[in-house]
Design an enzyme around this catalytic site. Structure first.
Site, PDB file in Angstrom:
ATOM      1  N   CYS A  47     -11.185   3.665  -0.100  1.00 14.63           N
ATOM      2  CA  CYS A  47      -9.399   3.613   0.274  1.00 14.63           C
ATOM      3  C   CYS A  47      -9.298   2.746   1.410  1.00 14.63           C
ATOM      4  O   CYS A  47      -9.692   2.636   2.335  1.00 14.63           O
ATOM      5  CB  CYS A  47      -9.271   5.022   0.392  1.00 14.63           C
TER       6      CYS A  47
ATOM      7  N   ASP B  44       0.522  -1.274  -0.337  1.00 17.14           N
ATOM      8  CA  ASP B  44       0.565  -0.148  -0.193  1.00 17.14           C
ATOM      9  C   ASP B  44       1.533   1.566  -0.047  1.00 17.14           C
ATOM     10  O   ASP B  44       2.382   0.976   0.207  1.00 17.14           O
ATOM     11  CB  ASP B  44      -1.185   0.243   1.510  1.00 17.14           C
ATOM     12  N   SER B  45       0.378   2.265  -0.160  1.00 10.42           N
ATOM     13  CA  SER B  45       0.496   3.887  -0.295  1.00 10.42           C
ATOM     14  C   SER B  45       2.340   4.061   1.510  1.00 10.42           C
ATOM     15  O   SER B  45       1.884   5.347   1.252  1.00 10.42           O
ATOM     16  CB  SER B  45       0.265   5.187  -0.375  1.00 10.42           C
TER      17      SER B  45
ATOM     18  N   GLU C 282      -1.902   8.538   8.020  1.00  9.64           N
ATOM     19  CA  GLU C 282      -0.226   8.582   8.320  1.00  9.64           C
ATOM     20  C   GLU C 282       0.022   8.564   9.432  1.00  9.64           C
ATOM     21  O   GLU C 282       1.968   8.461   9.610  1.00  9.64           O
ATOM     22  CB  GLU C 282       0.564   8.732   6.619  1.00  9.64           C
TER      23      GLU C 282
ATOM     24  N   HIS D 134      -7.361   3.054   3.869  1.00 10.71           N
ATOM     25  CA  HIS D 134      -6.536   3.942   5.121  1.00 10.71           C
ATOM     26  C   HIS D 134      -8.344   3.880   6.063  1.00 10.71           C
ATOM     27  O   HIS D 134      -7.976   4.352   7.200  1.00 10.71           O
ATOM     28  CB  HIS D 134      -6.100   5.132   4.421  1.00 10.71           C
TER      29      HIS D 134
ATOM     30  N   CYS E 130      -4.126  -1.430  -2.515  1.00 12.32           N
ATOM     31  CA  CYS E 130      -4.921   0.141  -2.693  1.00 12.32           C
ATOM     32  C   CYS E 130      -4.935   0.073  -3.326  1.00 12.32           C
ATOM     33  O   CYS E 130      -4.990  -0.518  -5.347  1.00 12.32           O
ATOM     34  CB  CYS E 130      -3.255   0.620  -2.115  1.00 12.32           C
TER      35      CYS E 130
HETATM   36  N1  DGL Z   1      -4.506   3.179   0.898  1.00  7.53           N
HETATM   37  C1  DGL Z   1      -4.849   3.981  -0.560  1.00  7.53           C
HETATM   38  C2  DGL Z   1      -5.763   3.922  -1.124  1.00  7.53           C
HETATM   39  O1  DGL Z   1      -7.212   2.328  -0.837  1.00  7.53           O
HETATM   40  C3  DGL Z   1      -3.954   5.135   0.145  1.00  7.53           C
HETATM   41  C4  DGL Z   1      -4.613   6.290  -1.658  1.00  7.53           C
HETATM   42  C5  DGL Z   1      -3.411   7.257  -0.963  1.00  7.53           C
HETATM   43  O2  DGL Z   1      -2.234   7.130  -0.243  1.00  7.53           O
HETATM   44  O3  DGL Z   1      -3.725   8.308  -1.389  1.00  7.53           O
HETATM   45  O4  DGL Z   1      -6.685   4.220  -2.008  1.00  7.53           O
END
Ligand code: DGL
Length: 262
Positions: A183, A10-11, A151, A185, A73
């Site tokens: 998302c 993931d990011s 984050e 997150h 993600c």
């Molecule tokens: N967890 C990522 C998603 O599902 C977050 C994306 C981001 O870093 O903007 O889209």
């Protein structure tokens, strides 16, 4: 029988919401989780940059010997998974906003989707939305700023509540009865969302569906780890490992968190 680990990326720390579902459904699998927090948020980046980062993460996990990769993600899935599937032999599991179950069950026929700019502007999101939400009004809301707060380990503050309320209220005013979290997150926002949403609004995220899909692909291609020993979980992160440690069930599982500059 295949003892190699499942790779997940993931990011940042959001995809741990998906890892949690995978770990529950597949307790004997080892996992390597890559949190590219240094480059979060992906959602504000160009499609080319999201693809570049997704390739980097994929190659890192493949070099670690992963047998399957979960793109945990929505932003990376909607912008990069077609390319990844075309260019690498390994199986990929992706995640997209769960519009279909929301559209099927909505009584008001008004469904809200909270997701990143990168997801909402992707062509994959639009084709899914068109295919599964005929006759439904889909309210698209960008969650600008939410990933950054999560984050930073900010899951509770008044500032977060106010920002989220600014995104949710207009959708409530328009009659939304399903809120799709687009998302990975955002499941960390569910405690706040529950305080904010009336009882008739259902929150949907895709975590369990991704875990079920992961299991069925492992079964289909004979990749399951059939041992009966609890899996080991390695988390690699390139920024802020403390924030990650705080959200993981560190006492319950065989789990290690390690800073790596990937
Ligand atoms: N967890 C990522 C998603 O599902 C977050 C994306 C981001 O870093 O903007 O889209």
């Amino acid at each position: 029988m295949d003892k190699r680990p499942i790779g997940i990326f993931d990011s940042g720390i959001g995809g741990t919401s998906i890892w949690g579902e995978i770990q529950e459904l597949l307790p004997y699998e080892d996992c390597i989780y890559l949190a590219d927090s240094k480059n979060a948020p992906y959602g504000e980046k160009s499609e080319e940059r999201i693809l570049e980062l997704s390739i980097k993460n994929t190659e890192y996990l493949l070099a670690k010997g992963c047998k399957l990769i979960v793109v945990a993600c929505n932003t990376a899935t909607t912008n990069a998974i077609d390319y990844l599937r075309e260019h690498y032999k390994v199986h990929f599991i992706g995640i997209e906003p769960a519009i279909k179950p929301a559209a099927i069950n909505s009584k008001s026929k008004i469904v809200g989707v909270l997701a990143t700019k990168g997801t909402l502007s992707s062509s994959l999101f639009h084709s899914t939305s068109k295919n599964h939400a005929a006759g439904i009004t889909v309210l698209e809301q960008r969650g600008t700023g939410l990933v950054e707060m999560i984050e930073n380990g900010n899951l509770q503050s008044d500032e977060l509540y106010t920002l989220l309320e600014r995104y949710i209220s207009p959708m409530l005013d328009k009659g939304m009865d399903y809120l799709v979290l687009g998302c990975t997150h955002y499941p960390y926002l569910i405690p706040i969302l529950k305080k904010m949403l009336p009882e008739n609004v259902t929150i949907i995220d895709s975590g369990q569906a991704v875990a079920r899909q992961t299991k069925s692909v492992l079964e289909k291609f004979n990749l399951l780890n059939n041992s009966n020993v609890q899996g080991a979980h390695q988390f690699l992160i390139n920024k802020n490992e403390k924030v990650l440690v705080n959200i993981l069930p560190t006492e319950k599982l065989k789990l290690s968190v390690c800073f790596k500059d990937f």
